[in-house]
Motif scaffolding. Structure first.
Motif, mmCIF file in Angstrom:
data_model
loop_
_atom_site.group_PDB
_atom_site.id
_atom_site.type_symbol
_atom_site.label_atom_id
_atom_site.label_comp_id
_atom_site.label_asym_id
_atom_site.label_seq_id
_atom_site.Cartn_x
_atom_site.Cartn_y
_atom_site.Cartn_z
ATOM 1 N N VAL A 29 0.847 -1.197 0.000
ATOM 2 C CA VAL A 29 0.000 0.000 0.000
ATOM 3 C C VAL A 29 0.885 1.251 0.000
ATOM 4 C CG1 VAL A 29 -1.742 1.315 1.297
ATOM 5 C CG2 VAL A 29 -1.817 -1.200 1.289
ATOM 6 N N LEU A 30 0.517 2.191 -0.859
ATOM 7 C CA LEU A 30 1.128 3.514 -0.836
ATOM 8 C C LEU A 30 0.110 4.469 -0.248
ATOM 9 C CD1 LEU A 30 3.414 5.514 -1.599
ATOM 10 C CD2 LEU A 30 2.209 5.855 -3.768
ATOM 11 N N TYR A 31 0.506 5.175 0.800
ATOM 12 C CA TYR A 31 -0.364 6.140 1.473
ATOM 13 C C TYR A 31 0.020 7.526 0.979
ATOM 14 C CZ TYR A 31 -3.184 7.749 5.468
ATOM 15 O OH TYR A 31 -4.150 8.296 6.268
ATOM 16 N N ALA A 32 -0.881 8.162 0.238
ATOM 17 C CA ALA A 32 -0.649 9.519 -0.266
ATOM 18 C C ALA A 32 -1.278 10.496 0.718
ATOM 19 C CB ALA A 32 -1.260 9.683 -1.650
ATOM 20 N N ALA A 33 -0.439 11.308 1.353
ATOM 21 C CA ALA A 33 -0.897 12.203 2.415
ATOM 22 C C ALA A 33 -0.657 13.659 2.023
ATOM 23 C CB ALA A 33 -0.158 11.882 3.706
ATOM 24 N N PHE A 34 -1.600 14.509 2.372
ATOM 25 C CA PHE A 34 -1.530 15.914 1.992
ATOM 26 C C PHE A 34 -1.516 16.872 3.175
ATOM 27 C CE2 PHE A 34 -3.530 13.601 -1.468
ATOM 28 C CZ PHE A 34 -2.713 13.963 -2.520
ATOM 29 N N GLY A 75 4.794 0.629 -8.147
ATOM 30 C CA GLY A 75 5.199 -0.598 -7.468
ATOM 31 C C GLY A 75 4.232 -1.077 -6.398
ATOM 32 N N TYR A 76 3.106 -0.411 -6.227
ATOM 33 C CA TYR A 76 2.152 -0.752 -5.163
ATOM 34 C C TYR A 76 0.862 -1.308 -5.754
ATOM 35 C CZ TYR A 76 5.238 1.906 -2.133
ATOM 36 O OH TYR A 76 6.333 2.354 -1.442
ATOM 37 N N HIS A 77 0.217 -2.203 -5.005
ATOM 38 C CA HIS A 77 -1.069 -2.751 -5.441
ATOM 39 C C HIS A 77 -2.231 -1.829 -5.078
ATOM 40 C CE1 HIS A 77 1.335 -6.529 -5.325
ATOM 41 N NE2 HIS A 77 0.774 -6.614 -6.509
ATOM 42 N N VAL A 78 -2.080 -1.110 -3.970
ATOM 43 C CA VAL A 78 -3.138 -0.219 -3.484
ATOM 44 C C VAL A 78 -2.544 1.160 -3.253
ATOM 45 C CG1 VAL A 78 -4.804 0.227 -1.625
ATOM 46 C CG2 VAL A 78 -4.344 -2.129 -2.346
ATOM 47 N N VAL A 79 -3.278 2.188 -3.681
ATOM 48 C CA VAL A 79 -2.906 3.570 -3.375
ATOM 49 C C VAL A 79 -4.049 4.172 -2.580
ATOM 50 C CG1 VAL A 79 -2.337 5.844 -4.295
ATOM 51 C CG2 VAL A 79 -1.517 3.783 -5.472
ATOM 52 N N GLN A 125 -3.699 -0.289 -10.256
ATOM 53 C CA GLN A 125 -3.817 -0.337 -8.807
ATOM 54 C C GLN A 125 -5.278 -0.225 -8.358
ATOM 55 O OE1 GLN A 125 -1.527 1.633 -10.318
ATOM 56 N NE2 GLN A 125 0.326 0.654 -9.626
ATOM 57 N N HIS A 126 -5.481 -0.634 -7.123
ATOM 58 C CA HIS A 126 -6.737 -0.364 -6.435
ATOM 59 C C HIS A 126 -6.541 1.001 -5.782
ATOM 60 C CE1 HIS A 126 -8.206 -4.418 -7.014
ATOM 61 N NE2 HIS A 126 -7.022 -4.856 -6.631
ATOM 62 N N ILE A 127 -7.406 1.945 -6.094
ATOM 63 C CA ILE A 127 -7.305 3.295 -5.559
ATOM 64 C C ILE A 127 -8.423 3.488 -4.546
ATOM 65 C CG2 ILE A 127 -7.246 5.760 -6.091
ATOM 66 C CD1 ILE A 127 -5.043 4.145 -7.553
#
Length: 179
Positions: A29-34, A75-79, A125-127
């Motif tokens: 999982v990639l965690y996109a934080a703002f 490179g991640y399955h989930v974002v 990816q799963h978003i």
């Protein structure tokens, strides 16, 4: 590929629910934080999010750009995007008060959201995207607040239209609205 939108009020459990969905999908999982640390309270909120998520998840932090560079997320399955409303608040804060009513700024933001949604459609990816719902309260008292409310309503509608699933979280209880 799937796209899930999770919306709800502030502190209703949206992010925790999104994190549960992400963890159920994959360990990758990639965690996109703002979030931006503007004071001690905001620092505490950001720290709570950091402590709650698994340490092996990737993190991408940006204040302005909704579109994550391909070399970072590929490179991640989930974002997990947390959250659209914070991203939008950051963008609105950059607009000079004298220009709030200029259509140019609103259109630039709408176009970035449309471009982001195109990127989602093309990804493998799963978003999972989180966004606050501000349409249940009164009209904001300040021009900046009204700009934010109006744009967030549009952003949420654009995202919900494209999403495979949409959830509203109320008092910690997720309700499926679509999908």
């Amino acid at each position: 590929m799937s796209f899930v939108l999770i919306t709800g009020g502030v502190r209703c459990g949206k992010s925790a629910f999104a994190e549960q969905l992400a963890a159920m999908q994959s360990d990758s999982v990639l965690y996109a934080a703002f979030g931006v640390v503007t004071d001690e309270e905001m620092k505490s909120r950001i720290d709570a999010h950091k402590e709650r998520r698994p340490k092996h998840w990737g993190v991408w932090e940006d204040t302005d750009s909704l579109i994550i560079p391909n070399n970072i997320f590929s490179g991640y399955h989930v974002v997990l995007v947390d959250c659209l409303s914070t991203w939008l608040a950051n963008r609105c804060m950059q607009i000079p008060e004298s220009e709030y009513k200029q259509p140019f700024h609103k259109e630039c933001i709408r176009e970035e959201v449309r471009e982001w949604l195109k990127c989602i459609k093309q990804s493998n990816q799963h978003i999972i995207a989180v966004s606050s719902e501000v349409g249940l309260g009164g009209v904001a008292m300040s021009p900046l607040g009204r700009l934010f409310q109006d744009l967030l309503g549009e952003v949420n509608q654009l995202a919900a239209e494209q999403a495979d699933e949409v959830y509203a979280v109320l008092s910690g209880i997720p309700l499926r609205l679509k999908g």
